[in-house]
Write an enzyme that holds these catalytic residues in place. Structure first.
Site, PDB file in Angstrom:
ATOM      1  N   ASN A  14     -30.915 -46.809 -43.978  1.00 30.30           N
ATOM      2  CA  ASN A  14     -29.530 -46.397 -43.753  1.00 30.30           C
ATOM      3  C   ASN A  14     -28.932 -46.848 -42.162  1.00 30.30           C
ATOM      4  O   ASN A  14     -29.415 -46.570 -41.113  1.00 30.30           O
ATOM      5  CB  ASN A  14     -29.292 -44.852 -43.701  1.00 30.30           C
ATOM      6  CG  ASN A  14     -27.975 -44.511 -43.527  1.00 30.30           C
ATOM      7  OD1 ASN A  14     -26.982 -44.905 -43.093  1.00 30.30           O
ATOM      8  ND2 ASN A  14     -27.624 -43.244 -44.194  1.00 30.30           N
ATOM      9  N   LYS A  17     -27.255 -44.505 -39.893  1.00 28.74           N
ATOM     10  CA  LYS A  17     -28.075 -43.614 -39.108  1.00 28.74           C
ATOM     11  C   LYS A  17     -28.696 -44.406 -38.054  1.00 28.74           C
ATOM     12  O   LYS A  17     -28.958 -44.048 -36.988  1.00 28.74           O
ATOM     13  CB  LYS A  17     -29.155 -43.151 -40.095  1.00 28.74           C
ATOM     14  CG  LYS A  17     -28.653 -41.969 -40.827  1.00 28.74           C
ATOM     15  CD  LYS A  17     -29.980 -41.363 -41.597  1.00 28.74           C
ATOM     16  CE  LYS A  17     -29.453 -40.312 -42.567  1.00 28.74           C
ATOM     17  NZ  LYS A  17     -30.479 -39.765 -43.374  1.00 28.74           N
ATOM     18  N   GLU A  43     -38.227 -39.663 -52.004  1.00 26.40           N
ATOM     19  CA  GLU A  43     -37.353 -38.333 -51.897  1.00 26.40           C
ATOM     20  C   GLU A  43     -37.367 -37.356 -53.112  1.00 26.40           C
ATOM     21  O   GLU A  43     -37.001 -37.783 -54.233  1.00 26.40           O
ATOM     22  CB  GLU A  43     -36.263 -38.930 -52.011  1.00 26.40           C
ATOM     23  CG  GLU A  43     -35.009 -37.616 -51.682  1.00 26.40           C
ATOM     24  CD  GLU A  43     -34.055 -38.202 -50.576  1.00 26.40           C
ATOM     25  OE1 GLU A  43     -34.035 -39.211 -49.939  1.00 26.40           O
ATOM     26  OE2 GLU A  43     -33.101 -37.289 -50.248  1.00 26.40           O
ATOM     27  N   ASP A  72     -33.782 -36.631 -42.181  1.00 27.32           N
ATOM     28  CA  ASP A  72     -33.065 -36.167 -43.472  1.00 27.32           C
ATOM     29  C   ASP A  72     -31.932 -35.137 -43.108  1.00 27.32           C
ATOM     30  O   ASP A  72     -32.083 -34.316 -42.293  1.00 27.32           O
ATOM     31  CB  ASP A  72     -34.352 -35.692 -44.418  1.00 27.32           C
ATOM     32  CG  ASP A  72     -33.915 -36.208 -45.843  1.00 27.32           C
ATOM     33  OD1 ASP A  72     -34.615 -37.098 -46.097  1.00 27.32           O
ATOM     34  OD2 ASP A  72     -33.190 -35.398 -46.359  1.00 27.32           O
ATOM     35  N   PHE A 152     -20.002 -37.983 -45.541  1.00 31.42           N
ATOM     36  CA  PHE A 152     -19.175 -36.845 -45.584  1.00 31.42           C
ATOM     37  C   PHE A 152     -18.096 -36.778 -44.377  1.00 31.42           C
ATOM     38  O   PHE A 152     -17.344 -35.894 -44.206  1.00 31.42           O
ATOM     39  CB  PHE A 152     -19.579 -35.599 -45.902  1.00 31.42           C
ATOM     40  CG  PHE A 152     -20.603 -35.505 -47.246  1.00 31.42           C
ATOM     41  CD1 PHE A 152     -19.921 -35.373 -48.426  1.00 31.42           C
ATOM     42  CD2 PHE A 152     -22.079 -35.815 -47.189  1.00 31.42           C
ATOM     43  CE1 PHE A 152     -20.720 -35.324 -49.872  1.00 31.42           C
ATOM     44  CE2 PHE A 152     -22.660 -35.658 -48.517  1.00 31.42           C
ATOM     45  CZ  PHE A 152     -21.846 -35.505 -49.635  1.00 31.42           C
ATOM     46  N   ASP A 153     -18.476 -37.801 -43.426  1.00 26.95           N
ATOM     47  CA  ASP A 153     -17.710 -37.893 -42.285  1.00 26.95           C
ATOM     48  C   ASP A 153     -16.140 -37.636 -42.275  1.00 26.95           C
ATOM     49  O   ASP A 153     -15.485 -36.871 -41.577  1.00 26.95           O
ATOM     50  CB  ASP A 153     -17.952 -38.961 -41.161  1.00 26.95           C
ATOM     51  CG  ASP A 153     -19.474 -38.909 -40.630  1.00 26.95           C
ATOM     52  OD1 ASP A 153     -19.808 -37.733 -40.722  1.00 26.95           O
ATOM     53  OD2 ASP A 153     -19.840 -39.989 -40.142  1.00 26.95           O
ATOM     54  N   HIS A 179     -25.298 -32.899 -35.734  1.00 27.48           N
ATOM     55  CA  HIS A 179     -26.392 -32.208 -36.295  1.00 27.48           C
ATOM     56  C   HIS A 179     -27.793 -33.160 -35.767  1.00 27.48           C
ATOM     57  O   HIS A 179     -28.657 -32.930 -35.066  1.00 27.48           O
ATOM     58  CB  HIS A 179     -26.590 -31.976 -37.706  1.00 27.48           C
ATOM     59  CG  HIS A 179     -25.733 -33.402 -38.406  1.00 27.48           C
ATOM     60  ND1 HIS A 179     -24.554 -33.865 -38.073  1.00 27.48           N
ATOM     61  CD2 HIS A 179     -26.389 -33.950 -39.643  1.00 27.48           C
ATOM     62  CE1 HIS A 179     -24.573 -34.678 -38.895  1.00 27.48           C
ATOM     63  NE2 HIS A 179     -25.434 -34.990 -39.897  1.00 27.48           N
TER      64      HIS A 179
HETATM   65  P1  IMP Z   1     -29.873 -38.509 -46.358  1.00 32.62           P
HETATM   66  O1  IMP Z   1     -30.293 -37.885 -45.017  1.00 32.62           O
HETATM   67  O2  IMP Z   1     -29.788 -39.691 -46.112  1.00 32.62           O
HETATM   68  O3  IMP Z   1     -30.779 -37.900 -47.580  1.00 32.62           O
HETATM   69  O4  IMP Z   1     -28.194 -37.943 -46.556  1.00 32.62           O
HETATM   70  C1  IMP Z   1     -27.945 -37.182 -47.601  1.00 32.62           C
HETATM   71  C2  IMP Z   1     -26.356 -37.386 -47.803  1.00 32.62           C
HETATM   72  O5  IMP Z   1     -25.613 -36.960 -46.655  1.00 32.62           O
HETATM   73  C3  IMP Z   1     -26.127 -38.908 -47.859  1.00 32.62           C
HETATM   74  O6  IMP Z   1     -25.024 -39.129 -48.968  1.00 32.62           O
HETATM   75  C4  IMP Z   1     -25.359 -39.179 -46.490  1.00 32.62           C
HETATM   76  O7  IMP Z   1     -24.368 -40.081 -46.760  1.00 32.62           O
HETATM   77  C5  IMP Z   1     -24.802 -37.933 -46.247  1.00 32.62           C
HETATM   78  N1  IMP Z   1     -24.967 -37.874 -44.717  1.00 32.62           N
HETATM   79  C6  IMP Z   1     -26.060 -37.673 -43.851  1.00 32.62           C
HETATM   80  N2  IMP Z   1     -25.962 -37.666 -42.531  1.00 32.62           N
HETATM   81  C7  IMP Z   1     -24.587 -37.642 -42.558  1.00 32.62           C
HETATM   82  C8  IMP Z   1     -23.593 -37.634 -41.313  1.00 32.62           C
HETATM   83  O8  IMP Z   1     -24.006 -37.487 -40.193  1.00 32.62           O
HETATM   84  N3  IMP Z   1     -22.271 -37.602 -41.763  1.00 32.62           N
HETATM   85  C9  IMP Z   1     -21.897 -37.791 -42.880  1.00 32.62           C
HETATM   86  N4  IMP Z   1     -22.793 -37.638 -44.195  1.00 32.62           N
HETATM   87  C10 IMP Z   1     -23.963 -37.722 -43.897  1.00 32.62           C
END
Ligand code: IMP
Length: 196
Positions: A14, A17, A43, A72, A152-153, A179
């Site tokens: 990502n 990230k 996952e 995560d 989700f920002d 977070h």
């Molecule tokens: P993962 O940690 O990559 O598995 O994230 C799970 C979901 O939450 C993914 O669809 C990410 O786009 C979303 N997500 C993770 N971190 C953020 C963030 O900081 N802001 C908005 N969406 C997030």
């Protein structure tokens, strides 16, 4: 510290990230070099973000020579969705997306939501898995707002800056409160205290 111990791998595909983490890392004067690696991880569907993170971490053990971490995160709409999508955040983002979430809560005036992040680190000098967590609370916006960030920002209004969504903040502003920023600062504290 040997050359290998000097490298800290961030296992993630990502780019958003990675940019957030890099932005935070650059401010620190650490004895580590940060490298991104896009290794395939497993996952699982579990009840908590921490369980998912642990499984992911373990799924690549032996493939990386040195210390490495994964991160995560999950988005939880506490009111009115009782924490959904939570551990299903990735799937929900890929399917109904932000517009789908807004449709689900359309009839509700009152919303409460939070993001949780877990950084899971395999720390080679101690041969140990370690966890660093962060959570931020807020509300869900009525409409999509802002063009920064990811996921989700555009629909999350943090309580500490209630008039702006995460997507309306710069990476630096988001990192200060997010977070992931909180979990990251805990990781940094650990690394400072455990330099070999
Ligand atoms: P993962 O940690 O990559 O598995 O994230 C799970 C979901 O939450 C993914 O669809 C990410 O786009 C979303 N997500 C993770 N971190 C953020 C963030 O900081 N802001 C908005 N969406 C997030």
């Amino acid at each position: 510290m040997s050359k290998d111990q000097n490298i800290l791998y961030f296992i993630s595909g990502n780019v958003h990230k990675y940019n957030e983490i890099l932005n935070l890392f650059r401010k620190e004067n650490l004895k580590y070099i940060l490298k991104q690696k896009n290794t395939t991880t497993v996952e699982i569907q579990a009840r908590s973000i921490k369980e998912v993170a642990l499984y992911k971490l373990e799924s690549i053990k032996g493939q990386i020579d040195g210390s490495y971490f994964i991160e995560d995160a999950g988005f939880f709409v506490d009111t009115p969705l009782d924490g959904f999508p939570g551990v299903y955040s990735s799937y929900v983002m890929k399917t109904i997306g932000n517009k789908g979430i807004l449709r689900l809560i359309d009839n509700f005036d009152e919303t409460r939501a939070h993001f949780t992040s877990v950084i899971a680190l395999y720390f080679k000098p101690l041969d140990k898995n370690l966890f660093f967590e962060g959570t931020i609370y807020g509300k869900v916006s009525k409409t999509l707002r802002g063009s920064g960030g990811f996921g989700f920002d555009p629909i999350f209004l943090p309580n500490v800056i209630p008039n702006k969504t995460f997507a309306e903040l710069t990476t630096e502003e988001k990192n200060k409160i997010s977070h992931r920023g909180q979990a990251w600062r805990k990781l940094i504290k650990f690394l400072r205290e455990n330099t070999y």
